[in-house]
Design a protein around this motif. Structure first.
Motif, PDB file in Angstrom:
ATOM      1  N   LYS B   5       0.827  -1.217   0.000  1.00 46.73           N
ATOM      2  CA  LYS B   5       0.000   0.000   0.000  1.00 46.73           C
ATOM      3  C   LYS B   5       0.860   1.266   0.000  1.00 46.73           C
ATOM      4  CE  LYS B   5      -3.788  -2.402   1.252  1.00 46.73           C
ATOM      5  NZ  LYS B   5      -4.750  -2.785   0.246  1.00 46.73           N
ATOM      6  N   CYS B  58      -5.424   0.151  -6.306  1.00 45.17           N
ATOM      7  CA  CYS B  58      -6.706  -0.149  -5.661  1.00 45.17           C
ATOM      8  C   CYS B  58      -6.967  -1.654  -5.567  1.00 45.17           C
ATOM      9  CB  CYS B  58      -7.851   0.478  -6.449  1.00 45.17           C
ATOM     10  SG  CYS B  58      -7.771   2.256  -6.586  1.00 45.17           S
ATOM     11  N   THR B 185      -6.765   9.661   6.729  1.00 37.31           N
ATOM     12  CA  THR B 185      -6.101   8.854   5.705  1.00 37.31           C
ATOM     13  C   THR B 185      -6.682   9.162   4.343  1.00 37.31           C
ATOM     14  OG1 THR B 185      -7.635   7.117   6.367  1.00 37.31           O
ATOM     15  CG2 THR B 185      -5.370   6.923   7.125  1.00 37.31           C
ATOM     16  N   TRP B 186      -6.071  10.122   3.696  1.00 36.40           N
ATOM     17  CA  TRP B 186      -6.584  10.564   2.393  1.00 36.40           C
ATOM     18  C   TRP B 186      -6.520   9.433   1.364  1.00 36.40           C
ATOM     19  CZ3 TRP B 186      -5.442  11.084  -2.669  1.00 36.40           C
ATOM     20  CH2 TRP B 186      -6.250  11.973  -3.400  1.00 36.40           C
ATOM     21  N   TRP B 188      -7.424   6.421   1.311  1.00 32.41           N
ATOM     22  CA  TRP B 188      -7.271   5.023   1.739  1.00 32.41           C
ATOM     23  C   TRP B 188      -8.562   4.232   1.524  1.00 32.41           C
ATOM     24  CZ3 TRP B 188      -3.094   2.283   3.860  1.00 32.41           C
ATOM     25  CH2 TRP B 188      -3.401   1.041   4.410  1.00 32.41           C
ATOM     26  N   GLN B 189      -9.660   4.784   2.040  1.00 35.85           N
ATOM     27  CA  GLN B 189     -10.935   4.063   1.952  1.00 35.85           C
ATOM     28  C   GLN B 189     -11.387   3.886   0.503  1.00 35.85           C
ATOM     29  OE1 GLN B 189     -13.549   5.179   5.061  1.00 35.85           O
ATOM     30  NE2 GLN B 189     -15.364   4.424   4.008  1.00 35.85           N
ATOM     31  N   LYS B 190     -11.147   4.909  -0.316  1.00 33.82           N
ATOM     32  CA  LYS B 190     -11.563   4.836  -1.714  1.00 33.82           C
ATOM     33  C   LYS B 190     -10.762   3.774  -2.475  1.00 33.82           C
ATOM     34  CE  LYS B 190     -13.268   8.218  -4.977  1.00 33.82           C
ATOM     35  NZ  LYS B 190     -14.580   8.208  -4.405  1.00 33.82           N
ATOM     36  N   TYR B 192      -8.774   1.204  -1.069  1.00 28.76           N
ATOM     37  CA  TYR B 192      -8.636  -0.126  -0.495  1.00 28.76           C
ATOM     38  C   TYR B 192      -9.900  -0.647   0.181  1.00 28.76           C
ATOM     39  CZ  TYR B 192      -3.873   1.535  -1.055  1.00 28.76           C
ATOM     40  OH  TYR B 192      -2.730   2.067  -1.548  1.00 28.76           O
ATOM     41  N   GLY B 193     -10.934   0.177   0.281  1.00 27.29           N
ATOM     42  CA  GLY B 193     -12.174  -0.266   0.901  1.00 27.29           C
ATOM     43  C   GLY B 193     -12.177  -0.003   2.390  1.00 27.29           C
ATOM     44  N   ALA B 194     -13.384  -0.007   2.952  1.00 29.37           N
ATOM     45  CA  ALA B 194     -13.526   0.356   4.369  1.00 29.37           C
ATOM     46  C   ALA B 194     -12.953  -0.705   5.291  1.00 29.37           C
ATOM     47  CB  ALA B 194     -14.998   0.587   4.688  1.00 29.37           C
ATOM     48  N   GLY B 195     -13.046  -1.971   4.886  1.00 26.13           N
ATOM     49  CA  GLY B 195     -12.648  -3.060   5.777  1.00 26.13           C
ATOM     50  C   GLY B 195     -11.186  -3.453   5.669  1.00 26.13           C
TER      51      GLY B 195
END
Lengths: 65, 196
Positions: B5, B58, B185-186, B188-190, B192-195
């Motif tokens: 990552k 991603c 975490t700019w 990150w969620q988009k 790699y996903g929330a989990g």
């Protein structure tokens, strides 16, 4: 001498024609399937050694000193 | 297996652009192509934030989903790489990517587009590792040499982290605990996903 010319041409022709050969087999498209060359890095990444090396490098380079 | 990552700690990024320079230098990226760039939000205002952006590799890459010739492949470590021999330069991936990662070099006059170019996490492409052919098409293959991306290794404030996702998350968590603030975490969620 002239009788050898057709013979020489007959021997030369297959060689010349072989030089013009081009593989025109198309790659059939299938959705979501990668059909390019296989990356040799994939095999290296499977080995734990490289992963361990990368993790050690990360610990050295990224942690605060 | 953990995945590789990128994470840019916006509290530490000082907008020095060393990551951009390191990337360009390491991969000999041509003019007009920026595999990595630093974006500053609210520039000049109090509380401005800078973030270093490149391909986020991603988990469910939208570029790969829209590619009409399927030139993308994902390594076991989650690196999203592509084959320039298959790429037709259509530009679909550029429109699909939420980070603006795919770049298209100008091949000739009239803005004719070339093959797509993007960050490879310094992992090269499908050519044999560390060959001239690979370097010319994709740039350096530092991963095969046991090194991490040049941009992250060059970062003077260690704002940009690149490596095993679990190790990256551990370091970031420690920083957030020390700062006793909220994690920011700019991307990150988009990516790699929330989990994850």
């Amino acid at each position: 001498m002239s009788r050898y010319v057709p013979l020489a041409l007959a021997l030369l022709a297959p060689l010349l024609l072989a030089g013009c050969y081009e593989d025109v087999t198309p790659t059939n498209y299938e959705p979501g399937v990668y059909k390019g060359e296989t990356d040799p890095l994939l095999e290296k990444l499977e080995s734990g050694d490289l992963r361990e090396e990368l993790d050690q490098r990360f610990e050295t380079a990224a942690t605060d000193r | 297996m953990a995945r590789m990552k990128f994470l840019c700690d916006v509290e530490r990024c000082i907008e020095c652009n060393a990551c951009v320079t390191a990337c360009k230098n390491e991969n000999e990226v041509p003019w007009g192509v920026n595999r990595r760039r630093v974006i500053t939000l609210d520039d000049g205002e109090p509380g401005e934030k800078s973030v270093s952006v490149a391909c986020m590799h991603c988990t469910d890459a939208p570029c790969a989903a829209v590619c009409p010739v399927d030139c993308f492949y994902t390594t076991t470590d989650g690196l999203v790489l592509h084959d320039k021999d298959l790429c037709i330069g259509c530009g679909y991936c550029f429109y699909a990517c939420p980070f603006g990662a795919p770049q298209f070099p100008e091949e000739s006059a009239f803005s004719q587009r070339g093959k797509m170019d993007k960050c490879t996490f310094c992992a090269g492409g499908p050519e044999d590792d560390n060959t001239d052919a690979e370097y010319e098409k994709y740039g350096a293959n530092r991963i095969a040499e046991g090194k991490l991306p040049a941009c992250a290794e060059m970062c003077s404030t260690k704002a940009l982290l690149a490596g095993d996702g679990e190790l990256v998350a551990d370091i970031y968590l420690k920083r957030v605990m020390q700062r006793s603030g909220r994690p920011d975490t700019w991307g990150w969620q988009k990516a790699y996903g929330a989990g994850v």
